[in-house]
Design an enzyme around this catalytic site. Structure first.
Site, mmCIF file in Angstrom:
data_model
loop_
_atom_site.group_PDB
_atom_site.id
_atom_site.type_symbol
_atom_site.label_atom_id
_atom_site.label_comp_id
_atom_site.label_asym_id
_atom_site.label_seq_id
_atom_site.Cartn_x
_atom_site.Cartn_y
_atom_site.Cartn_z
ATOM 1 N N ASP A 74 0.846 -1.195 0.000
ATOM 2 C CA ASP A 74 0.000 0.000 0.000
ATOM 3 C C ASP A 74 0.882 1.247 0.000
ATOM 4 O O ASP A 74 0.871 2.047 0.941
ATOM 5 C CB ASP A 74 -0.943 -0.009 1.217
ATOM 6 C CG ASP A 74 -2.114 0.946 1.037
ATOM 7 O OD1 ASP A 74 -2.246 1.531 -0.057
ATOM 8 O OD2 ASP A 74 -2.896 1.122 1.994
ATOM 9 N N CYS A 77 0.104 4.973 1.479
ATOM 10 C CA CYS A 77 -0.942 5.004 2.504
ATOM 11 C C CYS A 77 -0.617 6.138 3.476
ATOM 12 O O CYS A 77 0.540 6.359 3.819
ATOM 13 C CB CYS A 77 -0.988 3.668 3.244
ATOM 14 S SG CYS A 77 -2.345 3.562 4.427
ATOM 15 N N HIS A 141 -8.408 1.111 6.818
ATOM 16 C CA HIS A 141 -8.680 2.391 6.165
ATOM 17 C C HIS A 141 -10.055 2.922 6.574
ATOM 18 O O HIS A 141 -10.976 2.153 6.839
ATOM 19 C CB HIS A 141 -8.609 2.243 4.646
ATOM 20 C CG HIS A 141 -7.240 1.889 4.151
ATOM 21 N ND1 HIS A 141 -7.021 1.235 2.964
ATOM 22 C CD2 HIS A 141 -6.019 2.087 4.698
ATOM 23 C CE1 HIS A 141 -5.718 1.054 2.790
ATOM 24 N NE2 HIS A 141 -5.094 1.558 3.839
ATOM 25 N N HIS A 172 -8.024 8.122 5.888
ATOM 26 C CA HIS A 172 -6.894 7.177 5.911
ATOM 27 C C HIS A 172 -7.064 6.193 4.762
ATOM 28 O O HIS A 172 -7.967 5.363 4.766
ATOM 29 C CB HIS A 172 -6.870 6.428 7.252
ATOM 30 C CG HIS A 172 -5.817 5.363 7.338
ATOM 31 N ND1 HIS A 172 -5.938 4.271 8.167
ATOM 32 C CD2 HIS A 172 -4.629 5.229 6.706
ATOM 33 C CE1 HIS A 172 -4.860 3.505 8.040
ATOM 34 N NE2 HIS A 172 -4.059 4.067 7.152
ATOM 35 N N ASN A 244 3.571 5.164 4.347
ATOM 36 C CA ASN A 244 4.169 3.991 3.706
ATOM 37 C C ASN A 244 4.941 4.490 2.491
ATOM 38 O O ASN A 244 4.340 4.758 1.442
ATOM 39 C CB ASN A 244 3.098 2.999 3.236
ATOM 40 C CG ASN A 244 2.505 2.166 4.345
ATOM 41 O OD1 ASN A 244 2.804 2.372 5.507
ATOM 42 N ND2 ASN A 244 1.664 1.214 3.987
ATOM 43 N N SER A 281 -8.117 10.735 18.589
ATOM 44 C CA SER A 281 -6.952 10.932 17.723
ATOM 45 C C SER A 281 -6.232 12.178 18.212
ATOM 46 O O SER A 281 -6.819 13.026 18.885
ATOM 47 C CB SER A 281 -7.395 11.114 16.267
ATOM 48 O OG SER A 281 -8.026 9.941 15.770
ATOM 49 N N HIS A 301 2.085 5.698 13.519
ATOM 50 C CA HIS A 301 1.066 6.109 12.536
ATOM 51 C C HIS A 301 -0.343 5.851 13.043
ATOM 52 O O HIS A 301 -1.323 6.064 12.329
ATOM 53 C CB HIS A 301 1.289 5.421 11.190
ATOM 54 C CG HIS A 301 0.829 4.001 11.098
ATOM 55 N ND1 HIS A 301 1.157 3.027 12.021
ATOM 56 C CD2 HIS A 301 0.055 3.361 10.164
ATOM 57 C CE1 HIS A 301 0.622 1.874 11.658
ATOM 58 N NE2 HIS A 301 -0.050 2.041 10.544
ATOM 59 N N GLY A 304 -2.073 1.193 16.836
ATOM 60 C CA GLY A 304 -1.409 -0.108 16.743
ATOM 61 C C GLY A 304 -2.322 -1.248 17.160
ATOM 62 O O GLY A 304 -3.008 -1.176 18.171
ATOM 63 N N LYS A 379 -16.415 2.875 7.529
ATOM 64 C CA LYS A 379 -15.530 1.806 7.050
ATOM 65 C C LYS A 379 -16.011 1.297 5.688
ATOM 66 O O LYS A 379 -15.285 1.304 4.716
ATOM 67 C CB LYS A 379 -15.506 0.644 8.051
ATOM 68 C CG LYS A 379 -15.057 1.031 9.454
ATOM 69 C CD LYS A 379 -13.609 1.446 9.508
ATOM 70 C CE LYS A 379 -12.678 0.304 9.235
ATOM 71 N NZ LYS A 379 -11.264 0.672 9.439
#
Length: 386
Positions: A74, A77, A141, A172, A244, A281, A301, A304, A379
């Protein structure tokens, strides 16, 4: 650097306190990657977790060689933050949820001229994956409307033009099938081996890699615009950062290549570190450090993963009904039409973002600018026919 820096081996560092849980396999992958030819330094972030052969949430500095497999499939990303013209006081969640029927379908003809114009401006050639432009994709994402919950640095907030009264949008996503095809092509020819400057494929990969970065950036722009369009509001891009990627870098006078796999650059100004869909966030401001080789100019990022994909439904289904997962403890809502993804991306599957932030603060890498609260996380709605 502070106490949240562990020196695992002479060329492997981990930005995490000893109290922060990191899966053992991720540490093993970090060490194994440090043994690759030309590898000078490896740095794991506090959101480090195992990947398919290589850890996610890490940065890698090489000389003489590049490793496409370390960037992964990706390419590009990243995260983009947009401030909308809608006021949070005007948000009606029940109405908002109903407005996103078509936002993951391919863009219709009304977008074609704009897409062509932006592709030309960003020097992106036509390719077989362009139908996916403006779509989020699966996995972790998302597109998430947020509100600014708490401000710690008013000066920086003002400099960025952010307004606490305005609804924010965090996107994202990455290069979708384009990045996948680039890695697949490399693996089919070279397996997971690196490329040296003398290899003809070296420059060819970098050219395709850089175009995938631009494609991913455009993809996030189009995602944001169609979400704004869905709620009939305007917006301004505040920041857009890839996590990425690989890029040339000079560290301690040594010229090499910095690979980032789920590691946010700390040399690009303010960045967003997202939590799970049921967590805060954080907008953070990177600090200059006297030991950049330990963090490799990188940050976490996100929060996790704590649990592997595919295990989450078994862990949660006895405790939570499916309908329970569409609302979070913070009062936000979730749109996700894929049952497996709904469980795989549950907040419980992730670490608390505040622990990741605390580790980077203790390491002297960041100052926290603001905390953002989720309002509505998208999503997938699982349907392009409506």
């Amino acid at each position: 650097m502070g106490r949240s820096v562990q020196q695992i081996t002479p060329n492997v560092s981990l930005i995490a306190s000893e109290e922060t849980w990191i899966e053992g396999l991720a540490i093993q992958q970090l060490k194994k990657t440090s043994e690759l030819a030309g590898m000078q330094q490896v740095a794991g972030m506090p959101d480090l977790h195992p990947g398919r052969g290589y850890p996610i949430g890490a940065a890698f500095f090489t000389t003489g060689q590049i490793y496409p497999a370390l960037v992964g499939n990706d390419i590009g990303c990243g995260m983009s933050l947009w401030q909308t013209s809608m006021k949070t006081s005007k948000v009606h969640l029940d109405k908002l949820v109903k407005k996103f029927i078509h936002v993951e379908c391919p863009l219709d003809e009304s977008w074609h001229d704009y897409v062509a114009e932006r592709k030309q401006a960003k020097q992106i050639a036509n390719n077989q994956f362009d139908h996916a432009l403006g779509t989020i994709g699966g996995g972790n994402h998302f597109a998430e409307f947020q509100s600014i919950d708490k401000i710690y640095d008013k000066t920086t907030i003002t400099e960025l033009g952010l307004d606490k009264r305005s609804l924010q949008l965090l996107v994202h996503s990455g290069s979708r099938g384009l990045g996948q095809s680039i890695l697949a092509d490399h693996v089919s020819r070279f397996n997971h081996a690196g490329l040296t400057h003398s290899d003809k494929a070296f420059e060819a990969y970098l050219t395709r890699h850089d175009e995938a970065l631009r494609w991913a950036e455009l993809n996030r722009e189009l995602i944001a615009l169609r979400f704004l369009d869905a709620i009939r509001t305007k917006g301004t891009c505040v920041l857009d950062i890839n996590h990425n990627l690989m890029s040339p870098k000079t560290l301690a006078g040594v010229e090499g290549w910095l690979h980032r796999k789920g590691a946010t650059p700390s040399d690009r100004g303010c960045v967003m570190i997202p939590g799970s869909r049921g967590d805060y966030s954080y907008l953070v401001k990177p600090k200059n450090t006297t030991e950049p080789h330990l963090s490799l100019c990188s940050l976490a990022h996100g929060a996790g993963r704590k649990w592997k994909r595919g295990e989450c439904q078994g862990r949660l289904s006895h405790k939570y009904k499916r309908d329970d997962l569409y609302r979070t403890e913070l009062g936000s809502r979730v749109i996700c039409g894929n049952k497996e993804l709904l469980y795989d991306e549950a907040p419980q599957a992730y670490k608390k973002c505040e622990t990741v932030i605390a580790d980077m603060e203790d390491a002297g890498l960041i100052d926290v600018v603001a905390r953002f609260k989720p309002v509505l996380t998208f999503k997938t709605n699982g349907d392009c026919s409506g």
